[in-house]
Each structure stands twice: as C-alpha cells, then as structure tokens.
Design an enzyme around this catalytic site. Structure first.
Site, PDB file in Angstrom:
ATOM      1  N   LYS A   1       0.817  -1.178   0.000  1.00 28.37           N
ATOM      2  CA  LYS A   1       0.000   0.000   0.000  1.00 28.37           C
ATOM      3  C   LYS A   1       0.872   1.257   0.000  1.00 28.37           C
ATOM      4  O   LYS A   1       0.420   2.330  -0.366  1.00 28.37           O
ATOM      5  CB  LYS A   1      -0.879   0.038   1.258  1.00 28.37           C
ATOM      6  CG  LYS A   1      -1.837  -1.117   1.412  1.00 28.37           C
ATOM      7  CD  LYS A   1      -2.573  -0.915   2.754  1.00 28.37           C
ATOM      8  CE  LYS A   1      -3.434  -2.107   3.104  1.00 28.37           C
ATOM      9  NZ  LYS A   1      -4.008  -1.975   4.455  1.00 28.37           N
TER      10      LYS A   1
ATOM     11  N   GLU B   1       7.467   2.424  -6.209  1.00 26.64           N
ATOM     12  CA  GLU B   1       7.618   1.980  -4.819  1.00 26.64           C
ATOM     13  C   GLU B   1       7.801   3.187  -3.912  1.00 26.64           C
ATOM     14  O   GLU B   1       8.264   4.247  -4.363  1.00 26.64           O
ATOM     15  CB  GLU B   1       8.845   1.045  -4.783  1.00 26.64           C
ATOM     16  CG  GLU B   1       9.347   0.583  -3.453  1.00 26.64           C
ATOM     17  CD  GLU B   1       8.399  -0.350  -2.711  1.00 26.64           C
ATOM     18  OE1 GLU B   1       7.254   0.059  -2.478  1.00 26.64           O
ATOM     19  OE2 GLU B   1       8.836  -1.469  -2.347  1.00 26.64           O
ATOM     20  N   ASP B   2       7.453   3.047  -2.638  1.00 25.43           N
ATOM     21  CA  ASP B   2       7.626   4.162  -1.704  1.00 25.43           C
ATOM     22  C   ASP B   2       9.071   4.320  -1.252  1.00 25.43           C
ATOM     23  O   ASP B   2       9.628   5.405  -1.270  1.00 25.43           O
ATOM     24  CB  ASP B   2       6.685   4.020  -0.485  1.00 25.43           C
ATOM     25  CG  ASP B   2       6.821   2.675   0.230  1.00 25.43           C
ATOM     26  OD1 ASP B   2       7.557   1.793  -0.249  1.00 25.43           O
ATOM     27  OD2 ASP B   2       6.169   2.507   1.281  1.00 25.43           O
ATOM     28  N   ILE B   3       9.691   3.195  -0.827  1.00 25.71           N
ATOM     29  CA  ILE B   3      11.032   3.314  -0.224  1.00 25.71           C
ATOM     30  C   ILE B   3      11.835   2.041  -0.444  1.00 25.71           C
ATOM     31  O   ILE B   3      11.293   0.940  -0.378  1.00 25.71           O
ATOM     32  CB  ILE B   3      10.895   3.647   1.290  1.00 25.71           C
ATOM     33  CG1 ILE B   3      12.262   3.889   1.938  1.00 25.71           C
ATOM     34  CG2 ILE B   3      10.123   2.596   2.066  1.00 25.71           C
ATOM     35  CD1 ILE B   3      12.177   4.582   3.303  1.00 25.71           C
TER      36      ILE B   3
ATOM     37  N   ASP C   1      14.768   0.210   1.309  1.00 28.62           N
ATOM     38  CA  ASP C   1      15.445   0.238   2.611  1.00 28.62           C
ATOM     39  C   ASP C   1      16.685  -0.650   2.495  1.00 28.62           C
ATOM     40  O   ASP C   1      17.715  -0.207   1.986  1.00 28.62           O
ATOM     41  CB  ASP C   1      14.438  -0.237   3.663  1.00 28.62           C
ATOM     42  CG  ASP C   1      14.933  -0.080   5.076  1.00 28.62           C
ATOM     43  OD1 ASP C   1      15.977   0.528   5.279  1.00 28.62           O
ATOM     44  OD2 ASP C   1      14.269  -0.578   6.002  1.00 28.62           O
TER      45      ASP C   1
ATOM     46  N   GLY D   1      16.841  -3.052   0.397  1.00 27.24           N
ATOM     47  CA  GLY D   1      16.861  -3.399  -1.026  1.00 27.24           C
ATOM     48  C   GLY D   1      16.395  -4.831  -1.288  1.00 27.24           C
ATOM     49  O   GLY D   1      16.224  -5.234  -2.428  1.00 27.24           O
TER      50      GLY D   1
ATOM     51  N   THR E   1      13.443  -6.305  -0.685  1.00 24.62           N
ATOM     52  CA  THR E   1      12.104  -6.416  -1.271  1.00 24.62           C
ATOM     53  C   THR E   1      12.174  -6.217  -2.778  1.00 24.62           C
ATOM     54  O   THR E   1      11.601  -6.992  -3.551  1.00 24.62           O
ATOM     55  CB  THR E   1      11.159  -5.357  -0.652  1.00 24.62           C
ATOM     56  OG1 THR E   1      11.148  -5.548   0.752  1.00 24.62           O
ATOM     57  CG2 THR E   1       9.757  -5.453  -1.210  1.00 24.62           C
TER      58      THR E   1
ATOM     59  N   LYS F   1      16.492   6.342   9.321  1.00 28.30           N
ATOM     60  CA  LYS F   1      15.490   6.559  10.381  1.00 28.30           C
ATOM     61  C   LYS F   1      14.177   6.040   9.858  1.00 28.30           C
ATOM     62  O   LYS F   1      13.978   6.006   8.630  1.00 28.30           O
ATOM     63  CB  LYS F   1      15.344   8.056  10.675  1.00 28.30           C
ATOM     64  CG  LYS F   1      16.595   8.652  11.268  1.00 28.30           C
ATOM     65  CD  LYS F   1      16.444  10.137  11.487  1.00 28.30           C
ATOM     66  CE  LYS F   1      17.739  10.685  12.081  1.00 28.30           C
ATOM     67  NZ  LYS F   1      17.874  12.123  11.895  1.00 28.30           N
ATOM     68  N   PHE F   2      13.246   5.666  10.752  1.00 26.55           N
ATOM     69  CA  PHE F   2      11.961   5.160  10.262  1.00 26.55           C
ATOM     70  C   PHE F   2      11.047   6.338   9.949  1.00 26.55           C
ATOM     71  O   PHE F   2      10.775   7.175  10.808  1.00 26.55           O
ATOM     72  CB  PHE F   2      11.313   4.221  11.280  1.00 26.55           C
ATOM     73  CG  PHE F   2      10.345   3.298  10.622  1.00 26.55           C
ATOM     74  CD1 PHE F   2      10.793   2.155   9.977  1.00 26.55           C
ATOM     75  CD2 PHE F   2       8.987   3.589  10.594  1.00 26.55           C
ATOM     76  CE1 PHE F   2       9.905   1.312   9.317  1.00 26.55           C
ATOM     77  CE2 PHE F   2       8.093   2.753   9.940  1.00 26.55           C
ATOM     78  CZ  PHE F   2       8.562   1.615   9.307  1.00 26.55           C
TER      79      PHE F   2
ATOM     80  N   ARG G   1      -0.617   6.512   7.404  1.00 23.18           N
ATOM     81  CA  ARG G   1      -0.787   6.672   5.944  1.00 23.18           C
ATOM     82  C   ARG G   1      -1.583   7.946   5.666  1.00 23.18           C
ATOM     83  O   ARG G   1      -1.469   8.530   4.600  1.00 23.18           O
ATOM     84  CB  ARG G   1      -1.524   5.463   5.351  1.00 23.18           C
ATOM     85  CG  ARG G   1      -0.738   4.151   5.462  1.00 23.18           C
ATOM     86  CD  ARG G   1      -1.273   3.130   4.476  1.00 23.18           C
ATOM     87  NE  ARG G   1      -0.946   1.768   4.817  1.00 23.18           N
ATOM     88  CZ  ARG G   1       0.162   1.123   4.443  1.00 23.18           C
ATOM     89  NH1 ARG G   1       1.066   1.760   3.735  1.00 23.18           N
ATOM     90  NH2 ARG G   1       0.370  -0.125   4.784  1.00 23.18           N
TER      91      ARG G   1
HETATM   92  P1  IMP Z   1      13.558  -3.466   2.178  1.00 20.92           P
HETATM   93  O1  IMP Z   1      13.246  -4.857   1.725  1.00 20.92           O
HETATM   94  O2  IMP Z   1      14.385  -3.521   3.438  1.00 20.92           O
HETATM   95  O3  IMP Z   1      14.184  -2.608   1.134  1.00 20.92           O
HETATM   96  O4  IMP Z   1      12.201  -2.827   2.649  1.00 20.92           O
HETATM   97  C1  IMP Z   1      11.319  -2.195   1.772  1.00 20.92           C
HETATM   98  C2  IMP Z   1       9.924  -2.053   2.336  1.00 20.92           C
HETATM   99  O5  IMP Z   1       9.944  -1.868   3.746  1.00 20.92           O
HETATM  100  C3  IMP Z   1       9.250  -0.846   1.784  1.00 20.92           C
HETATM  101  O6  IMP Z   1       8.499  -1.164   0.657  1.00 20.92           O
HETATM  102  C4  IMP Z   1       8.372  -0.383   2.927  1.00 20.92           C
HETATM  103  O7  IMP Z   1       7.122  -1.026   2.853  1.00 20.92           O
HETATM  104  C5  IMP Z   1       9.060  -0.860   4.168  1.00 20.92           C
HETATM  105  N1  IMP Z   1       9.870   0.206   4.823  1.00 20.92           N
HETATM  106  C6  IMP Z   1      11.207   0.272   4.921  1.00 20.92           C
HETATM  107  N2  IMP Z   1      11.614   1.360   5.595  1.00 20.92           N
HETATM  108  C7  IMP Z   1      10.493   2.017   5.923  1.00 20.92           C
HETATM  109  C8  IMP Z   1      10.250   3.266   6.630  1.00 20.92           C
HETATM  110  O8  IMP Z   1      11.153   3.998   7.071  1.00 20.92           O
HETATM  111  N3  IMP Z   1       8.950   3.610   6.747  1.00 20.92           N
HETATM  112  C9  IMP Z   1       7.916   2.857   6.280  1.00 20.92           C
HETATM  113  N4  IMP Z   1       8.109   1.708   5.617  1.00 20.92           N
HETATM  114  C10 IMP Z   1       9.381   1.285   5.443  1.00 20.92           C
END
Ligand code: IMP
Length: 222
Positions: A67, A133-135, A137, A139, A141, A185-186, A199
């Site tokens: 989402k 994608e939103d973010i 983190d 990598g 995902t 940071k989150f 959201r």
């Molecule tokens: P990754 O697999 O560690 O790159 O995580 C990616 C996913 O984690 C993103 O698609 C987000 O849904 C979630 N995520 C990672 N960091 C944050 C954050 O700081 N805020 C909210 N969601 C996050």
C-alpha cells in the site's frame, strides 16, 4: 540526475511540526517533518519528466507496489498524464497495474517478503514496466520483486522509488529513478506506514519513540 535523488544529510533536523498542519491524532508521535508534501510534489514533477522523456513514444505499464506506494503512484501518474496532454511530439500510453507485498512488522524488515495480492502478473509479458515503490530500505524487497517480475518476461523493467534509505546493511540495490536519499530513520506519512498507521499524513515525517510504542504490534507470547 534522478538516479541519485535529493540527498538529505544524516544530521538534518527537518522542520518543526508547529510550522505545518499535522493531524491532531499524530502530533505527539512525530519527531519532525522531514519532507513536506509540497516538496514531494515538486520532485515528483521532475521524476515524471525524466521518465516521460526516457520512455518516449512507447507504451508504459506503471505497477504500483501497495500500500505504501499508492500516493506517490497517483501523483506520479497525474504528472505523466499532464505531460501527455501538453506534449505535442512525445506521447506515452499508460496502463495501470497493482501488486501487494508484505515485508515489515514494527520497524524491522522481516526478511519474509510475500506477494499477497494484486493483478495477474502474466499481463506484464512483453510490456515496458515501471515499478513504483515508496522506499528502498535494505533493497531486499525490490531484488525479490524484480526476480518475480522477470519470470513473466516483460520487455523492460525500471524502478521509481520516492525514497532510498542510507543503510549500512543495504544490498547495494539502486532504483532507476529516486526522489530523495534519506538517513537511516523510520519515516512515515504520504502512505508510508508504521503497522498501518500514519498513511493519512501528508508530509513525510520521522516517527518518535512515543509513536513507535503507541502503535507497536504486541508479539504473541505463545
Ligand atoms: P527493504 O526490503 O528492506 O528494502 O524494505 C522495503 C519495504 O519496507 C518498503 O516497501 C516499505 O514497505 C518498508 N519500509 C522500509 N523502511 C520504511 C520506513 O522507514 N517507513 C515505512 N516503511 C518502510
């Protein structure tokens, strides 16, 4: 260049909440406003232009990662359709598609990334796909998602991520288009959540300890 994004330094303290409109129900749960909504719009406008001029006259299937990506996705598509309306010589026919993934609980990447819904991915065969994608983190995902998409033999796949987090344990994955590079940071707001909260916040903000404690998922003790 879109690939690098606007770099937000580790010691950047953002804006005080009192300078912006923040819903009353989140006022105690946020450290600061890191990226105001208006700046997100301005940066997204430029990303849309870069994507538009790169894809040039080919159709594009924009795949929204739900989402968290939904607000960036709608704003990016609005800007792409505006470019299509006003550009007389370049035109990019757009198709929309959605996928739902789950990877996070509290503020930890669970490492367990699952596709839990969305359109039939076999529609992507032969298409130019833009994953939105939103973010990014760690990598993980995105690497996992790209491997899943490749199985459906798209013509090309590119990734636009509004944010990329600077993490020491990053896999090194970088998207093709990036809005902002942010500290480790989150962050919440503009559809990014913490356990499904925040959201409904327009700006991208840093969550504080009060917010994390208030909306933490209690682990089952059994
Ligand atoms: P990754 O697999 O560690 O790159 O995580 C990616 C996913 O984690 C993103 O698609 C987000 O849904 C979630 N995520 C990672 N960091 C944050 C954050 O700081 N805020 C909210 N969601 C996050």
């Amino acid at each position: 260049m879109s690939k690098d994004g606007i770099k937000i330094a580790d010691d950047y303290t953002g804006y005080a909440l009192s300078h912006f409109c923040v819903p009353r129900h989140y006022e105690d749960d946020l450290e600061n406003v890191l990226i105001p909504w208006g700046l997100i719009q301005d940066r997204t406008e430029r990303l849309a232009r870069d994507i538009f001029l790169d894809i040039r006259d080919e159709p594009l299937t924009a795949l929204c990662v739900l989402k968290g990506g939904y607000r960036f996705y709608t704003d990016l598509l609005d800007k792409l359709t505006t470019l299509n309306r006003f550009h007389a010589s370049v035109s990019v026919q757009l198709h929309v598609d959605f996928i739902r993934l789950k990877s996070y609980e509290n503020d930890d990447s669970t490492g367990d990334i699952r596709v839990i819904g969305g359109d039939n991915l076999s529609n992507l065969r032969g298409q130019n796909v833009l994953v939105v994608e939103d973010i990014i983190d760690t990598g993980r995902t995105m690497s996992r998602l790209l491997a899943i998409l490749q199985k459906h033999e798209p013509k090309s796949v590119k990734v636009a991520s509004l944010l990329v987090k600077r993490r020491p344990d990053s896999t090194g994955y970088r998207p093709d288009y990036c809005g902002f590079e942010v500290p480790d940071k989150f962050v919440v707001g503009y559809a990014l959540d913490y356990n499904e909260y925040f959201r409904d916040l327009n700006h991208i903000c840093v969550i504080n300890d009060t917010g994390k404690a208030k909306y933490k998922i209690q682990q089952n003790s059994h």
